[in-house]
Write a protein that holds these residues in place. Structure first.
Motif, PDB file in Angstrom:
ATOM      1  N   PHE A  66      28.625  52.729  56.174  1.00  0.00           N
ATOM      2  CA  PHE A  66      27.986  51.556  55.734  1.00  0.00           C
ATOM      3  C   PHE A  66      26.424  51.302  56.074  1.00  0.00           C
ATOM      4  N   SER A  67      26.080  51.802  57.341  1.00  0.00           N
ATOM      5  CA  SER A  67      25.074  51.552  57.903  1.00  0.00           C
ATOM      6  C   SER A  67      23.867  52.730  57.251  1.00  0.00           C
ATOM      7  N   CYS A  68      24.299  53.624  57.101  1.00  0.00           N
ATOM      8  CA  CYS A  68      23.564  54.785  56.621  1.00  0.00           C
ATOM      9  C   CYS A  68      23.365  54.529  55.012  1.00  0.00           C
ATOM     10  N   ALA A  69      24.324  53.936  54.345  1.00  0.00           N
ATOM     11  CA  ALA A  69      24.182  53.893  52.786  1.00  0.00           C
ATOM     12  C   ALA A  69      23.154  52.820  53.005  1.00  0.00           C
ATOM     13  N   ALA A  70      23.188  51.421  53.711  1.00  0.00           N
ATOM     14  CA  ALA A  70      22.422  50.331  53.449  1.00  0.00           C
ATOM     15  C   ALA A  70      21.150  50.767  53.846  1.00  0.00           C
ATOM     16  N   PHE A  71      20.931  51.431  54.696  1.00  0.00           N
ATOM     17  CA  PHE A  71      19.484  52.063  55.214  1.00  0.00           C
ATOM     18  C   PHE A  71      19.090  52.839  54.080  1.00  0.00           C
ATOM     19  N   GLU A  72      19.574  53.474  53.629  1.00  0.00           N
ATOM     20  CA  GLU A  72      18.731  54.414  52.508  1.00  0.00           C
ATOM     21  C   GLU A  72      18.642  53.414  51.282  1.00  0.00           C
ATOM     22  N   SER A  73      19.474  52.505  50.920  1.00  0.00           N
ATOM     23  CA  SER A  73      19.059  51.488  49.876  1.00  0.00           C
ATOM     24  C   SER A  73      17.744  50.674  50.089  1.00  0.00           C
ATOM     25  N   ILE A  74      17.692  50.308  51.097  1.00  0.00           N
ATOM     26  CA  ILE A  74      16.468  49.639  51.308  1.00  0.00           C
ATOM     27  C   ILE A  74      15.057  50.235  51.938  1.00  0.00           C
ATOM     28  N   GLU A  75      15.194  51.644  52.478  1.00  0.00           N
ATOM     29  CA  GLU A  75      14.065  52.046  53.394  1.00  0.00           C
ATOM     30  C   GLU A  75      12.973  52.276  52.309  1.00  0.00           C
ATOM     31  N   ALA A  76      13.167  52.641  50.944  1.00  0.00           N
ATOM     32  CA  ALA A  76      11.886  52.761  50.048  1.00  0.00           C
ATOM     33  C   ALA A  76      11.228  51.530  49.857  1.00  0.00           C
ATOM     34  N   ILE A 267      15.047  45.166  61.598  1.00  0.00           N
ATOM     35  CA  ILE A 267      15.724  45.322  60.320  1.00  0.00           C
ATOM     36  C   ILE A 267      17.192  45.744  60.646  1.00  0.00           C
ATOM     37  N   ASP A 268      18.422  45.090  60.392  1.00  0.00           N
ATOM     38  CA  ASP A 268      19.696  45.434  60.720  1.00  0.00           C
ATOM     39  C   ASP A 268      20.408  45.684  59.320  1.00  0.00           C
ATOM     40  N   PRO A 269      20.632  46.953  59.039  1.00  0.00           N
ATOM     41  CA  PRO A 269      21.307  47.205  57.730  1.00  0.00           C
ATOM     42  C   PRO A 269      22.971  47.149  57.683  1.00  0.00           C
ATOM     43  N   GLY A 270      23.421  47.287  59.091  1.00  0.00           N
ATOM     44  CA  GLY A 270      24.742  47.307  59.294  1.00  0.00           C
ATOM     45  C   GLY A 270      25.771  46.212  58.802  1.00  0.00           C
ATOM     46  N   PRO A 271      27.064  46.455  58.664  1.00  0.00           N
ATOM     47  CA  PRO A 271      28.069  45.456  58.292  1.00  0.00           C
ATOM     48  C   PRO A 271      27.926  44.238  59.359  1.00  0.00           C
ATOM     49  N   GLY A 272      28.366  43.081  59.163  1.00  0.00           N
ATOM     50  CA  GLY A 272      28.312  41.888  60.094  1.00  0.00           C
ATOM     51  C   GLY A 272      27.175  41.579  60.443  1.00  0.00           C
ATOM     52  N   LEU A 273      26.960  40.396  61.296  1.00  0.00           N
ATOM     53  CA  LEU A 273      25.860  39.696  61.607  1.00  0.00           C
ATOM     54  C   LEU A 273      25.714  39.599  63.105  1.00  0.00           C
ATOM     55  N   PHE A 281      19.695  34.680  71.703  1.00  0.00           N
ATOM     56  CA  PHE A 281      19.440  34.394  72.975  1.00  0.00           C
ATOM     57  C   PHE A 281      18.701  35.264  73.870  1.00  0.00           C
ATOM     58  N   ILE A 282      18.102  36.233  73.317  1.00  0.00           N
ATOM     59  CA  ILE A 282      16.788  37.109  73.961  1.00  0.00           C
ATOM     60  C   ILE A 282      15.623  36.604  73.729  1.00  0.00           C
ATOM     61  N   GLU A 283      14.914  36.185  74.892  1.00  0.00           N
ATOM     62  CA  GLU A 283      13.676  35.722  74.692  1.00  0.00           C
ATOM     63  C   GLU A 283      12.631  36.616  74.541  1.00  0.00           C
ATOM     64  N   SER A 284      12.482  37.062  73.094  1.00  0.00           N
ATOM     65  CA  SER A 284      11.589  38.191  72.821  1.00  0.00           C
ATOM     66  C   SER A 284      10.588  37.934  71.846  1.00  0.00           C
ATOM     67  N   GLY A 285      10.801  36.792  71.187  1.00  0.00           N
ATOM     68  CA  GLY A 285       9.785  36.374  69.986  1.00  0.00           C
ATOM     69  C   GLY A 285      10.058  37.126  68.724  1.00  0.00           C
ATOM     70  N   ALA A 286      11.043  37.896  68.830  1.00  0.00           N
ATOM     71  CA  ALA A 286      11.411  38.968  67.667  1.00  0.00           C
ATOM     72  C   ALA A 286      12.601  38.191  66.950  1.00  0.00           C
ATOM     73  N   ARG A 287      12.656  38.700  65.604  1.00  0.00           N
ATOM     74  CA  ARG A 287      13.789  38.348  64.904  1.00  0.00           C
ATOM     75  C   ARG A 287      14.456  39.415  64.228  1.00  0.00           C
ATOM     76  N   ILE A 288      15.599  39.199  63.590  1.00  0.00           N
ATOM     77  CA  ILE A 288      16.467  40.431  62.793  1.00  0.00           C
ATOM     78  C   ILE A 288      16.638  40.120  61.624  1.00  0.00           C
ATOM     79  N   ALA A 289      16.210  40.505  60.697  1.00  0.00           N
ATOM     80  CA  ALA A 289      16.629  40.513  59.142  1.00  0.00           C
ATOM     81  C   ALA A 289      17.958  41.451  58.857  1.00  0.00           C
ATOM     82  N   ASP A 290      19.010  40.498  58.623  1.00  0.00           N
ATOM     83  CA  ASP A 290      20.414  41.313  58.512  1.00  0.00           C
ATOM     84  C   ASP A 290      20.857  41.219  57.070  1.00  0.00           C
ATOM     85  N   LEU A 291      22.070  41.449  56.873  1.00  0.00           N
ATOM     86  CA  LEU A 291      22.478  41.553  55.293  1.00  0.00           C
ATOM     87  C   LEU A 291      22.156  40.269  54.519  1.00  0.00           C
TER      88      LEU A 291
END
Length: 305
Positions: A66-76, A267-273, A281-291
């Motif tokens: 799933f992760s590899c397929a989703a990655f290839e779907s959005i990489e471009a 970017i998190d292309p994998g299943p789940g959230l 809860f990680i004080e990094s200032g970063a965020r994740i874009a998931d499904l």
């Protein structure tokens, strides 16, 4: 434009978006899931709705495909990786995204690594568990002095993963509840991943197996969850893959290391959230874009915007 990518491990709870995302990118998902099914002999399509019936190994194949397929779907439209990391067994999809090996080689590595770890299991039934609401020091204070239960992953300052014999884990869960843990429970795993004693020697065995497999230098750094260092060579990739089996990991520190290296939108292309929930809860200032974001994004997303 390049982007930072992170990939979940196996057994991530489904978000309810997996089948819709796969249907919107049908050709690439059909190719990946079909190849994974042909290789493994495990039916994987049903996991798009409910992965709970999969074995440990089946869950790894599904999450990787799933992760590899989703990655290839959005990489471009999002951009190739500027760096990547995989949460626990998510390292396989991270390496594939960095073109360190082919999709088929990744399937072979998953099978080989699982076989190696399984061969190390002797004695009482072992597994893993999650403890939330206690600090790392508080969890370590609950572990038996024998070392049979280890703190194998620190997700964030209040989320820990422990590994060891099932009966010993149950005693740790009970003690954690007595100390005020929000949750202390077993998680779906038949192998005590990242346990340095039970799985000792697994890394050496996998390193020998990888020597004859087709690996290449990654196109961007892979951040290891073991030492948080970026790997940029074939040997570095092989070392990271091998160490990932029988060394404790620290996902929160890995995420922070990537953020300090310039990642502020992941970017998190994998299943789940799960990775987005951990990152809150990680004080990094970063965020994740998931499904949730990827399924509805109509325009390319720029790193940091």
């Amino acid at each position: 434009m390049a982007a930072s990518y992170v990939f979940p491990g196996a057994a991530a709870a489904p978000s309810g978006l997996e089948r819709r995302f796969a249907a919107a990118n049908a050709a690439v998902f059909e190719a990946h899931l079909h190849q994974a099914e042909e290789f493994s002999g495990i039916p994987l399509w049903g996991a798009l709705d409910d992965p709970s019936g999969l074995s440990d190994l089946g869950s790894q194949y599904f999450t990787y495909a799933f992760s590899c397929a989703a990655f290839e779907s959005i990489e471009a439209r999002i951009g190739p990786p500027s760096m990547a990391a995989g949460y626990s067994m998510g390292i396989y999809a991270a390496c594939r995204a960095l073109r360190a090996f082919s999709f088929g080689t990744g399937l072979e590595i998953i099978r080989t690594a699982y076989s190696i770890m399984s061969s190390r299991l002797e004695g009482p039934e072992a597994g893993m568990g999650a403890i939330t609401g206690l600090s790392e020091a508080e969890v370590r204070a609950l572990l038996p002095p024998s070392g049979e239960v280890e703190l194998v992953n620190v997700n964030n300052p209040a989320s820990m993963v422990v590994s060891g014999p099932v009966r010993s884990l149950e005693r740790v869960f009970s003690a954690a509840a007595g100390e005020g843990a929000i949750s202390a429970r077993a998680i779906a795993a038949s192998i005590p991943y990242h346990h340095t004693r039970i799985l000792a020697g697994s890394s050496s065995d996998l390193a020998r197996a990888l020597a004859s497999m087709e690996l290449a230098p990654p196109r961007a750094p892979l951040f290891s969850c073991v030492d948080q260092k970026p790997a940029s060579s074939r040997s570095g990739i092989a070392s990271a893959l091998a160490a990932n089996l029988d060394r404790n990991i620290r996902w929160g520190d890995t995420f922070l290391a990537m953020a300090r290296s310039g990642g502020n939108l992941f970017i998190d292309p994998g299943p789940g959230l799960s990775l987005a929930r951990i990152a809150r809860f990680i004080e990094s200032g970063a965020r994740i874009a998931d499904l949730r974001a990827l399924a509805g994004a109509a325009q390319p997303m720029e790193n940091g915007r």
